[in-house]
Design a protein around this motif. Structure first.
Motif, short mmCIF file in Angstrom:
data_model
loop_
_atom_site.label_atom_id
_atom_site.label_comp_id
_atom_site.label_asym_id
_atom_site.label_seq_id
_atom_site.Cartn_x
_atom_site.Cartn_y
_atom_site.Cartn_z
N HIS A 1 -1.25 7.16 1.48
CA HIS A 1 -2.61 7.71 1.52
C HIS A 1 -3.66 6.61 1.75
CE1 HIS A 1 -2.57 6.39 -2.73
NE2 HIS A 1 -3.88 6.33 -2.61
N GLN A 2 -3.25 5.35 1.63
CA GLN A 2 -4.17 4.23 1.86
C GLN A 2 -4.10 3.71 3.29
OE1 GLN A 2 -2.39 1.93 -1.40
NE2 GLN A 2 -4.35 2.04 -2.49
N LEU A 3 -3.37 4.40 4.14
CA LEU A 3 -3.17 3.97 5.53
C LEU A 3 -3.83 4.95 6.49
CD1 LEU A 3 0.65 3.14 5.37
CD2 LEU A 3 -1.25 1.53 5.05
N SER A 4 -4.12 4.46 7.68
CA SER A 4 -4.61 5.33 8.76
C SER A 4 -3.44 6.10 9.36
CB SER A 4 -5.29 4.49 9.85
OG SER A 4 -4.32 3.70 10.53
N GLY A 5 -3.76 7.07 10.20
CA GLY A 5 -2.70 7.85 10.84
C GLY A 5 -1.78 6.99 11.68
N GLY A 6 -2.36 6.03 12.40
CA GLY A 6 -1.54 5.15 13.23
C GLY A 6 -0.63 4.25 12.41
N GLN A 7 -1.15 3.80 11.25
CA GLN A 7 -0.33 2.96 10.37
C GLN A 7 0.81 3.75 9.75
OE1 GLN A 7 -3.56 1.65 7.92
NE2 GLN A 7 -3.95 -0.21 9.13
N ARG A 8 0.54 5.00 9.35
CA ARG A 8 1.61 5.84 8.80
C ARG A 8 2.69 6.09 9.85
NH1 ARG A 8 -2.81 8.46 6.25
NH2 ARG A 8 -2.86 10.11 7.83
N LEU B 1 -5.59 6.03 20.31
CA LEU B 1 -4.48 5.40 19.60
C LEU B 1 -3.15 5.89 20.16
CD1 LEU B 1 -3.55 3.54 17.37
CD2 LEU B 1 -3.77 5.43 15.75
N LEU C 1 -1.89 11.51 16.15
CA LEU C 1 -2.80 10.40 16.46
C LEU C 1 -3.93 10.87 17.38
CD1 LEU C 1 -0.23 7.54 17.13
CD2 LEU C 1 -1.17 8.32 14.95
N ASP C 2 -5.08 10.18 17.30
CA ASP C 2 -6.16 10.49 18.22
C ASP C 2 -5.81 9.97 19.62
OD1 ASP C 2 -7.37 7.72 18.69
OD2 ASP C 2 -7.48 7.86 16.51
N ARG D 1 0.83 -1.20 0.00
CA ARG D 1 0.00 0.00 0.00
C ARG D 1 0.87 1.26 0.00
NH1 ARG D 1 -5.35 -0.77 3.85
NH2 ARG D 1 -5.97 -2.83 3.07
#
Length: 380
Positions: free
Chosen positions: A151-158, A187, A183-184, A148
């Motif tokens: 831009h296809q990832l969540s903030g935590g994944q990035r 998370l 992050l929120d 991936r």
């Protein structure tokens, strides 16, 4: 000396006089024109330590991190890493890596390409790059996202991709600039513990910059609190909170009640502090305060008890007033009690039962009490 706070782990090289600091900053100053960002600062950080630089915006913490990384050179002073003077050594030749707040991922590259970018730049053989990237993907639990793009990832994944890329080159020191800021809350709390576990597993030295007190307290072995380019205190999280070195630290970290007065008597470590109109506080932790000194008695809200009934005669540190404000937070209730002399004192009472044992509401008469060893006397 009694232990302060919970015991994190046995790792504490700063308490060993024979231990050699891994990172040493000696009288470091950094100026930008007439502005002094870092002012004659000295600091020791030990190998395998998770060290936090904590302070408000503009206190110099990011400038310190950038000097460690080599993006800025000190105006004066020296920085050593593992005994080597870093003066004049460019960033790409330093055994450190930096994880930026923005993550700075390449949008056109896949996750695995982002992680392997630095290794490719170092001309590592292709099979070794593939093996290292696979290792990093497994470490941050992103194997299924290898193909991936950011831009296809969540903030935590990035955030995890940026961390894996930073660790792929196996630096001696990892520098993290507000790593969890994007992050929120939920998370961010989960990632704090994951970062701590990862750092201990890898055995690396982490230096993190943050303005988030909870983040620093959760992750760091020690915290340096900075203000206007100077170190106000370096201590473990528990010592920082329970034994602040100054009024500034007491007010900056967490919530605190401060009583200004003067030492009227002293016997051993116990002092009597006169404040207000004929009132006295008994304080066990008087430090080096002498009779006649102007001091502040600092006590955290959770150490202050509030009740609707007057304590028995002879109890220490009893004050009376009226309930001024109440905030019910579920796990605890915050009371603001306006004392008879007009001062407002904050108390945080744990809701350990589903039933309210001593109900208090607005304008009720209330008494607050605290133990003589519950606070600390500050002389500066």
């Amino acid at each position: 000396m009694k232990s302060l706070g919970s015991i994190r782990r046995s790792f504490a090289p700063w308490n060993d006089p024979a231990a050699t600091p891994y990172i040493r900053l000696e009288n470091v100053t950094k100026k930008f024109g007439d502005f002094v960002a870092v002012n004659d600062l000295s600091l020791d950080i030990y190998e395998r330590e998770f060290f936090a630089l904590l302070g408000a915006s503009g206190c110099g913490k990011t400038t310190l991190l950038r000097m460690l990384a080599g993006f800025e050179e000190p105006s004066a002073g020296r920085i050593f890493l593992d005994g080597q003077n870093l003066s004049g050594i460019p960033p790409y030749r330093r055994p450190v890596n930096m994880m930026f707040q923005s993550y700075a991922l390449f949008p056109h590259m896949t996750v695995e390409a982002n992680i392997g970018f630095g290794l490719k730049q170092d001309r590592m053989p292709r099979d070794q790059i593939a093996a290292r990237v696979a290792e990093m993907l497994k470490m941050v639990k992103l194997e299924q996202f290898a193909k991936r793009k950011p831009h296809q990832l969540s903030g935590g994944q990035r955030q995890r991709v940026a961390l894996a890329r930073s660790l792929a080159k196996r630096p001696k020191v990892l520098l993290l600039d507000e790593p969890l800021g994007a992050l929120d809350k939920k998370l961010r709390e989960e990632t704090q513990f994951e970062l701590t576990d990862l750092q201990q597993e890898l055995g690396l030295t982490f230096v993190v910059v943050t303005h988030d007190q909870e983040e620093a307290m959760t992750m760091a072995d020690r915290i340096a609190i900075l203000d206007k380019g100077e170190v106000m205190q370096v201590a473990t999280p528990a010592e920082t909170y329970e034994a602040p070195a100054s009024r500034f630290v007491a007010e900056f970290v967490g919530s605190v009640n401060l009583f200004d007065g003067s030492v009227s008597a002293r016997q051993g470590s116990v002092a009597s502090i006169a404040y207000g109109d004929g009132l006295t506080i008994a304080a066990d932790n008087a430090g080096d305060a002498a009779v006649g000194d102007q001091v502040a008695f600092a006590i955290r809200p959770e150490k202050v008890r509030v009740a609707s009934r007057k304590p028995e005669a002879g109890a220490d540190n009893v004050m009376s007033g009226a309930v001024w404000d109440i905030a019910y937070l579920g796990d605890m209730t915050i009371y603001h009690v306006k004392l008879d002399d007009g001062r407002v004192v904050k108390s945080a009472m744990l809701n350990s039962s589903r039933l309210v044992e001593d109900p208090l509401t607005w304008d009720d008469r209330a008494w607050i009490t605290f133990a003589p060893d519950a606070g600390v006397v500050l002389t500066r």
